[in-house]
Structure formats: structure tokens, C-alpha cells
Design a protein around this motif. Structure first.
Motif, PDB file in Angstrom:
ATOM      1  N   ALA A 171      21.346  30.463  38.557  1.00  0.00           N
ATOM      2  CA  ALA A 171      21.635  29.113  38.080  1.00  0.00           C
ATOM      3  C   ALA A 171      22.276  29.114  36.709  1.00  0.00           C
ATOM      4  CB  ALA A 171      20.346  28.284  38.067  1.00  0.00           C
ATOM      5  N   GLY A 172      23.099  30.123  36.435  1.00  0.00           N
ATOM      6  CA  GLY A 172      23.901  30.129  35.220  1.00  0.00           C
ATOM      7  C   GLY A 172      25.114  29.231  35.395  1.00  0.00           C
ATOM      8  N   PRO A 173      26.087  29.290  34.476  1.00  0.00           N
ATOM      9  CA  PRO A 173      27.254  28.407  34.561  1.00  0.00           C
ATOM     10  C   PRO A 173      27.997  28.505  35.895  1.00  0.00           C
ATOM     11  CG  PRO A 173      27.174  29.457  32.418  1.00  0.00           C
ATOM     12  CD  PRO A 173      26.093  30.100  33.232  1.00  0.00           C
ATOM     13  N   ILE A 174      28.195  29.713  36.415  1.00  0.00           N
ATOM     14  CA  ILE A 174      28.935  29.851  37.670  1.00  0.00           C
ATOM     15  C   ILE A 174      28.091  29.375  38.850  1.00  0.00           C
ATOM     16  CG2 ILE A 174      30.012  31.493  39.260  1.00  0.00           C
ATOM     17  CD1 ILE A 174      31.677  30.780  36.794  1.00  0.00           C
ATOM     18  N   GLY A 175      26.805  29.658  38.832  1.00  0.00           N
ATOM     19  CA  GLY A 175      25.948  29.128  39.884  1.00  0.00           C
ATOM     20  C   GLY A 175      25.971  27.614  39.916  1.00  0.00           C
ATOM     21  N   LEU A 176      26.002  26.993  38.739  1.00  0.00           N
ATOM     22  CA  LEU A 176      26.001  25.531  38.669  1.00  0.00           C
ATOM     23  C   LEU A 176      27.313  24.927  39.149  1.00  0.00           C
ATOM     24  CD1 LEU A 176      24.112  25.013  35.284  1.00  0.00           C
ATOM     25  CD2 LEU A 176      23.216  24.722  37.610  1.00  0.00           C
ATOM     26  N   VAL A 177      28.451  25.562  38.835  1.00  0.00           N
ATOM     27  CA  VAL A 177      29.715  25.011  39.361  1.00  0.00           C
ATOM     28  C   VAL A 177      29.810  25.236  40.871  1.00  0.00           C
ATOM     29  CG1 VAL A 177      31.001  25.147  37.200  1.00  0.00           C
ATOM     30  CG2 VAL A 177      31.058  27.093  38.767  1.00  0.00           C
ATOM     31  N   CYS A 178      29.201  26.313  41.373  1.00  0.00           N
ATOM     32  CA  CYS A 178      29.145  26.506  42.822  1.00  0.00           C
ATOM     33  C   CYS A 178      28.278  25.427  43.465  1.00  0.00           C
ATOM     34  CB  CYS A 178      28.605  27.896  43.157  1.00  0.00           C
ATOM     35  SG  CYS A 178      29.786  29.244  42.881  1.00  0.00           S
ATOM     36  N   LEU A 179      27.203  25.055  42.791  1.00  0.00           N
ATOM     37  CA  LEU A 179      26.354  23.968  43.269  1.00  0.00           C
ATOM     38  C   LEU A 179      27.153  22.671  43.361  1.00  0.00           C
ATOM     39  CD1 LEU A 179      23.724  22.294  43.698  1.00  0.00           C
ATOM     40  CD2 LEU A 179      23.371  22.427  41.221  1.00  0.00           C
ATOM     41  N   LEU A 180      27.848  22.317  42.291  1.00  0.00           N
ATOM     42  CA  LEU A 180      28.639  21.087  42.287  1.00  0.00           C
ATOM     43  C   LEU A 180      29.679  21.091  43.406  1.00  0.00           C
ATOM     44  CD1 LEU A 180      29.291  20.672  38.442  1.00  0.00           C
ATOM     45  CD2 LEU A 180      27.750  19.303  39.854  1.00  0.00           C
ATOM     46  N   THR A 181      30.340  22.233  43.568  1.00  0.00           N
ATOM     47  CA  THR A 181      31.399  22.320  44.570  1.00  0.00           C
ATOM     48  C   THR A 181      30.843  22.259  45.986  1.00  0.00           C
ATOM     49  OG1 THR A 181      32.676  23.695  43.031  1.00  0.00           O
ATOM     50  CG2 THR A 181      33.398  23.653  45.313  1.00  0.00           C
ATOM     51  N   ALA A 182      29.745  22.972  46.241  1.00  0.00           N
ATOM     52  CA  ALA A 182      29.146  22.960  47.574  1.00  0.00           C
ATOM     53  C   ALA A 182      28.749  21.551  47.988  1.00  0.00           C
ATOM     54  CB  ALA A 182      27.942  23.895  47.621  1.00  0.00           C
ATOM     55  N   LYS A 183      28.175  20.797  47.044  1.00  0.00           N
ATOM     56  CA  LYS A 183      27.809  19.414  47.357  1.00  0.00           C
ATOM     57  C   LYS A 183      29.058  18.576  47.621  1.00  0.00           C
ATOM     58  CE  LYS A 183      24.052  17.999  47.178  1.00  0.00           C
ATOM     59  NZ  LYS A 183      22.962  17.934  48.192  1.00  0.00           N
ATOM     60  N   ALA A 184      30.106  18.782  46.816  1.00  0.00           N
ATOM     61  CA  ALA A 184      31.347  18.029  47.019  1.00  0.00           C
ATOM     62  C   ALA A 184      32.017  18.385  48.337  1.00  0.00           C
ATOM     63  CB  ALA A 184      32.304  18.284  45.852  1.00  0.00           C
ATOM     64  N   PHE A 185      31.834  19.612  48.796  1.00  0.00           N
ATOM     65  CA  PHE A 185      32.409  20.049  50.069  1.00  0.00           C
ATOM     66  C   PHE A 185      31.601  19.555  51.274  1.00  0.00           C
ATOM     67  CE2 PHE A 185      35.357  23.925  49.203  1.00  0.00           C
ATOM     68  CZ  PHE A 185      35.985  23.236  48.192  1.00  0.00           C
TER      69      PHE A 185
END
Length: 350
Positions: A175-189
Motif C-alpha cells: 500500500a505504498g504510492p504505487i499500490g495506491l495508484v493501482c487501487l485507484l485505477t482498478a476501481k476506475a476500471f
């Protein structure tokens, strides 16, 4: 100073020095830099002087997550004008090799990427870049958000490589910066459920506040199979796609065990050059293991997601510093106790 720049001379030797103001060449633009985020790779170069085969052998300006205002046009530039606010995709490929012609320009062997030796980065008052890798920002997208398009593009590319789609059950390890942007993107997808793991409770709380459906705190006594069992229990099944964002060997093993048969594991984080993984388990269950290298054709998607409000990257930013205080900014970025997620350096004159 006319062009103060954060220059890495050697390991642990970062100085703010005056550099000549660069002039734009053909098809380039000069920009007054506004916002530059500190990436883990910047910190790694500062503390170790190298990442793999990329070794700092001469003074190099750091920074590659950036945005600014166009101040001068080079010959042939027609897509931008002076005064345009832009986000900068930091990698410029050759455009003519097989990889570039196939659209996989991130694999170009002649890639010139900001703050990757020997190419200077953008943590300076002024910077020049190829115009076709500068993206005009809509009025509703801030400079800060423009700089964050760079890590967000990693999330976009990772989710595309994984095949995240409507109804996906996604596991994110780290859940670092890259994990968090992956989280945002996965939800948007369109992922229906996103579960995220980390050792740190604070980072998991941040992930929860940014949309994670479920969080699992990893402890030293839990084996990868134990965590996979928790994932299955929480999701009702194993993950359809897993994004491993830590690079830690135990986490990669967890990712394999936690991915359903026929699913996909994408290795986003980078750790040791060689790791031991349960390859037979992955093979007999047809778990595809894929890597990513930076991103390609992702900036337009990332910009559209931010501009339309599909994702909100602003909560990633925890600290601000001036360009003149870049040394303090780096100390904060690498200090786990600071709670830093994304540190932004403001390059405009104070």
C-alpha cells in the motif's frame, strides 16, 4: 540563481546548483517547472548511486514526475503554445525501432528517460522536453495532479497488463504510492472488489480511505499460504488479478497463491534480481505471471481519469517543499516515520 537545479553528484551528495537555462531544440518546448514529485527511484539513486545497470557516473538532475508551463517553443512545434500548462511524460523513445513501431515504446532500447543516467531530470526551475510527450492540462486539473499523472500511469499500465475489468476481484500487495495508484485505477476500471495488503497499519488506513474494500495487515508469523487463505475468505474466492507492488519475495509468493487458476499476476514492484517462487503451483494452475516496465500509451487515460473525476489523486500528497529545500524533501520522502506517501517539490520562485 537563474535555474536552480537539484543535482546528484554522487551517492549521498545532492546539491542545489545553478545550471544554464536550457533552450528548446527542434520539436521541443521549454518549460518553467511547477510541481515535481519524489519517486522511490530518485531516493534510490541518491542513496545507492545506481539502479541495476543504470549507474550515476556524472552529475545528474533528479526528478521525473512533473508539470510546468510552456515558456518557449522550439522549431516545428504546433501542438502547444507559450502559456500552456502541461504534464510531462518523462520517457522519449527513438520512434523508429520495432518496439516503437509496434506501440511498445516503453521497451525502446534508445529510450531517454528523465533522471535515468545519463539523462537529466526535471527538478529544476527550467527544463526542456519533446513537445509530443507533453500533455496540455485542462483548467480543472492542477499542476500537482499533472505531476501525479506519472505514477498514475504506472497503475494504468499495470491494470491493463493484468486485464482488470468490470467485475474483477483484485488483490494489491503493498500500500505504498504505487499500490495506491493501482487501487485507484482498478476501481476506475470497474473492479467490484479490491483487497490490499501491507505490513503497516497506517498505510492500510490510507488505502481504506481511498477506496479499498478490504485490507489485510501482514505480520511476520503469517505465511504466504496463510495470507492467500485470508484473501479467499474475504473475497469469497481467490483474486482474478493480482498486482504485486512491493517487490518483496514473500509477497510475490503470496500473489501466486492468492490468484485464482487462470488468473494473472503482474509484477509491478522491483526487489531482488532473483527470487524463489512456487513456479509449479503457478504453472499447473495456469496463473500468468507478467512484468511491467514503466508504461506506454497510458498518459491520456490517466489524464482523462483525473479530469473527469473518475479518480482523485490529491490524497496521495502528504508533504510540500520548495525547490530550495529539496534536501529536506528527500529526507522526508525516505523517512518511514514521517508518514510520507507522495512528497511534492514546488519549483516556482518563492
Amino acid at each position: 540563481m537563474q535555474n536552480p537545479s537539484a543535482v546528484l553528484f554522487e551517492t549521498n551528495d545532492l546539491r542545489i546548483v545553478d545550471r544554464p537555462i536550457p533552450e528548446p531544440g527542434k520539436n521541443q518546448v521549454q518549460m518553467a517547472m511547477h510541481s515535481v514529485g519524489i519517486c522511490g527511484s530518485d531516493v534510490h539513486y541518491l542513496r545507492h548511486g545506481a539502479i541495476g545497470d543504470f549507474i550515476v557516473r556524472a552529475p545528474m538532475i533528479l526528478g521525473h514526475e512533473s508539470s510546468g508551463t510552456v515558456t518557449k517553443l522550439g522549431e516545428g512545434v504546433t501542438t502547444l503554445k507559450v502559456g500552456d500548462r502541461v504534464a510531462i511524460e518523462p520517457g522519449v523513445p527513438c520512434r523508429s525501432c520495432d518496439y516503437c513501431r509496434e506501440g511498445r515504446y516503453n521497451l525502446c532500447r534508445e529510450m531517454r528517460f528523465c533522471a535515468t543516467p545519463p539523462i537529466d531530470g526535471s527538478l529544476a526551475r527550467f527544463y526542456v522536453h519533446d513537445a509530443d510527450f507533453c500533455y496540455k492540462l485542462p483548467d480543472n486539473v492542477s499542476f500537482e495532479e499533472g505531476a501525479l499523472l506519472e505514477p498514475l500511469s504506472v497503475g494504468v499500465h499495470a491494470c491493463k497488463r493484468a486485464g482488470v475489468k468490470m467485475g474483477s476481484r483484485v488483490l494489491i500487495c503493498g500500500a505504498g504510492p504505487i499500490g495506491l495508484v493501482c487501487l485507484l485505477t482498478a476501481k476506475a476500471f470497474g473492479a467490484s472488489k479490491v483487497i490490499i495488503t501491507d505490513l503497516d497499519a497506517g498505510r492500510l488506513a490510507k488505502a481504506k480511505s481511498m477506496g479499498a474494500d478490504l485490507c489485510i495487515q501482514v505480520t511476520r508469523d503469517l505465511t504466504p499460504k496463510d495470507i492467500a487463505a485470508k484473501v479467499k475468505s474475504e473475497l469469497g474466492d481467490l483474486a482474478t488479478e493480482t498486482l504485486e507492488c512491493s517487490g518483496a519475495e514473500p509477497s510475490i509468493r503470496t500473489g501466486i497463491y492468492s490468484t485464482r487458476s487462470g488468473g494473472t499476476l503482474v509484477l509491478v514492484g522491483l526487489g531482488k534480481p532473483e527470487v524463489t517462487i512456487p513456479v509449479v503451483d503457478a504453472s499447473v494452475r495456469e496463473v500468468d505471471i507478467r512484468g511491467i516496465f514503466r508504461y506506454r500509451n497510458a498518459y491520456p487515460t490517466a489524464l482523462e481519469m483525473v479530469a473527469t473525476g473518475a479518480v482523485d489523486v490529491k490524497p496521495l500528497v502528504t508533504h510540500h517543499f520548495s525547490l530550495e529545500n529539496s534536501l529536506d524533501a528527500f529526507k522526508t520522502a525516505e523517512d518511514f516515520a514521517s508518514g510520507a506517501i507522495k512528497v511534492i517539490i514546488d519549483c516556482k520562485p518563492t
